[in-house]
Scaffold this active site. Structure first.
Site, short mmCIF file in Angstrom:
data_model
loop_
_atom_site.label_atom_id
_atom_site.label_comp_id
_atom_site.label_asym_id
_atom_site.label_seq_id
_atom_site.Cartn_x
_atom_site.Cartn_y
_atom_site.Cartn_z
N LYS A 48 43.09 102.74 -8.86
CA LYS A 48 42.46 102.25 -7.66
C LYS A 48 41.92 103.40 -6.82
O LYS A 48 41.08 103.21 -5.95
CB LYS A 48 43.48 101.46 -6.82
CG LYS A 48 44.18 100.34 -7.53
CD LYS A 48 45.29 99.79 -6.59
CE LYS A 48 46.21 98.87 -7.34
NZ LYS A 48 47.38 98.50 -6.50
N GLY A 49 42.44 104.58 -7.08
CA GLY A 49 42.23 105.72 -6.19
C GLY A 49 40.79 106.12 -5.94
O GLY A 49 40.45 106.62 -4.87
N GLU A 104 37.01 109.99 -11.00
CA GLU A 104 38.43 110.02 -10.64
C GLU A 104 38.61 110.45 -9.19
O GLU A 104 37.73 111.08 -8.60
CB GLU A 104 39.18 111.01 -11.55
CG GLU A 104 40.07 110.37 -12.60
CD GLU A 104 41.35 109.74 -12.03
OE1 GLU A 104 41.34 109.21 -10.89
OE2 GLU A 104 42.36 109.77 -12.74
N ASP A 105 39.78 110.15 -8.65
CA ASP A 105 40.08 110.59 -7.28
C ASP A 105 40.56 112.04 -7.25
O ASP A 105 40.11 112.84 -6.45
CB ASP A 105 41.11 109.65 -6.61
CG ASP A 105 42.38 109.42 -7.45
OD1 ASP A 105 42.46 109.94 -8.59
OD2 ASP A 105 43.28 108.74 -6.96
N ASP A 108 45.32 116.46 -11.28
CA ASP A 108 46.55 117.21 -11.03
C ASP A 108 46.90 117.93 -12.34
O ASP A 108 46.31 118.98 -12.64
CB ASP A 108 47.59 116.16 -10.60
CG ASP A 108 48.88 116.75 -10.10
OD1 ASP A 108 48.83 117.63 -9.25
OD2 ASP A 108 49.95 116.30 -10.54
N LYS A 136 43.09 119.94 -8.15
CA LYS A 136 44.19 120.88 -7.87
C LYS A 136 44.35 121.76 -9.11
O LYS A 136 45.23 121.52 -9.94
CB LYS A 136 45.51 120.11 -7.69
CG LYS A 136 45.70 119.34 -6.43
CD LYS A 136 47.14 118.75 -6.45
CE LYS A 136 47.36 117.72 -5.40
NZ LYS A 136 48.67 117.03 -5.54
N PHE A 157 50.47 117.38 -1.41
CA PHE A 157 50.32 115.95 -1.68
C PHE A 157 49.39 115.36 -0.63
O PHE A 157 49.66 115.41 0.55
CB PHE A 157 51.66 115.22 -1.68
CG PHE A 157 51.53 113.86 -2.28
CD1 PHE A 157 51.57 113.68 -3.66
CD2 PHE A 157 51.27 112.75 -1.48
CE1 PHE A 157 51.37 112.43 -4.23
CE2 PHE A 157 51.08 111.49 -2.04
CZ PHE A 157 51.13 111.33 -3.41
N ASP A 164 46.70 107.25 -2.43
CA ASP A 164 47.85 106.60 -1.80
C ASP A 164 49.14 107.39 -1.96
O ASP A 164 49.27 108.27 -2.81
CB ASP A 164 48.07 105.23 -2.45
CG ASP A 164 48.67 105.35 -3.86
OD1 ASP A 164 48.09 106.09 -4.68
OD2 ASP A 164 49.72 104.73 -4.12
N ARG A 170 45.50 104.37 1.67
CA ARG A 170 44.21 104.42 0.96
C ARG A 170 43.04 104.21 1.93
O ARG A 170 41.94 104.69 1.68
CB ARG A 170 44.15 103.32 -0.11
CG ARG A 170 45.12 103.51 -1.28
CD ARG A 170 44.73 102.57 -2.42
NE ARG A 170 45.78 102.40 -3.41
CZ ARG A 170 45.96 103.19 -4.47
NH1 ARG A 170 45.16 104.23 -4.65
NH2 ARG A 170 46.93 102.96 -5.33
P1 IMP Z 1 47.22 113.85 -13.60
O1 IMP Z 1 47.24 112.98 -14.82
O2 IMP Z 1 48.48 114.66 -13.47
O3 IMP Z 1 45.98 114.70 -13.49
O4 IMP Z 1 47.33 112.87 -12.37
C1 IMP Z 1 46.27 112.32 -11.75
C2 IMP Z 1 46.75 111.15 -10.93
O5 IMP Z 1 47.95 111.45 -10.17
C3 IMP Z 1 45.71 110.79 -9.90
O6 IMP Z 1 44.78 109.86 -10.40
C4 IMP Z 1 46.55 110.25 -8.77
O7 IMP Z 1 46.78 108.87 -8.96
C5 IMP Z 1 47.85 110.96 -8.86
N1 IMP Z 1 47.94 112.10 -7.90
C6 IMP Z 1 48.01 113.40 -8.21
N2 IMP Z 1 48.08 114.16 -7.10
C7 IMP Z 1 48.04 113.29 -6.06
C8 IMP Z 1 48.07 113.49 -4.62
O8 IMP Z 1 48.14 114.60 -4.05
N3 IMP Z 1 47.99 112.36 -3.87
C9 IMP Z 1 47.91 111.10 -4.41
N4 IMP Z 1 47.88 110.89 -5.75
C10 IMP Z 1 47.95 111.98 -6.56
MG MG Z 2 44.90 107.64 -9.46
#
Ligand code: IMP
Ligand code: MG
Length: 185
Positions: A48-49, A104-105, A108, A136, A157, A164, A170
């Protein structure tokens, strides 16, 4: 600073509404240029992000594009194993032969987007690129470089503008750093 309950949990604003306006305009112009010759161009929203970013970005893109939606959830195991679960899939016919940008939002570890890139390629996309509002890079565990990035941010964070914490925040119009006391209590 606004006094309502959403805003009072924000330690500081990281990306303001004005900066969001600027970065969506910059990315939209770049994408318009890069995809102007595409025969089948698809913007893929990862729910949803990225909904707010997606809605703003598409209005800064001046070429025809189809909109598709997927929802995934990533569970981080106790070890380094990362699992991405599909909650809403996209039809193969929508992707087959298309030039796809996954929107994507935030990136990470990079696991979610790395998985999605492979998945969309396996559905017969002509090309697959990635666009993220936030990156990040210091947190990356897989080798993944997004093609379009709104802003690089430090390892904090963040919430708001689609992102969210426990399904809250959100609807904040900016990206902010969440006060530690909210999630460490
Ligand atoms: P990844 O698979 O570790 O890259 O994670 C990405 C997902 O983790 C994003 O789509 C977010 O849903 C969530 N996420 C990672 N960091 C944050 C943050 O700082 N705030 C909110 N959601 C986050
Ligand atoms: Mg997400």
């Amino acid at each position: 600073m606004n006094n309502n309950i959403l805003h009072t949990d924000v330690a500081s604003i990281l990306v303001s509404e004005e900066q969001i306006n600027e970065l969506t305009a910059r990315l939209g112009a770049q994408i318009t240029e890069d995809y102007k010759d595409s025969k089948k161009f698809v913007l893929l929203c990862i729910l949803k992000g990225s909904t707010l970013f997606f809605a703003d970005l598409m209005r800064k893109i001046d070429i025809p594009c189809a909109l598709e939606f997927m929802r995934v959830s990533s569970y981080k195991g106790t070890e380094t194993t990362h699992q991405v679960t599909m909650l809403l899939d996209v039809e193969k016919t929508a992707i087959n032969g298309a030039d796809v940008i996954i929107v994507e939002d935030i990136i990470d570890s990079g696991n979610t987007l790395a998985h999605l890139k492979n998945y969309i390629a396996s559905k017969g996309a002509n090309s697959v690129k990635t666009c993220t509002l936030l990156d990040k890079p210091s947190r990356r565990v897989v080798n993944l470089t997004p093609d379009y990035v709104g802003a690089e941010i430090p390892d904090e964070f963040v919430i708001g503008y689609g992102l969210d914490y426990d399904e809250k925040y959100r609807n904040l119009p900016y990206v902010g750093i969440l006060k530690r006391e909210v999630y460490e209590k």
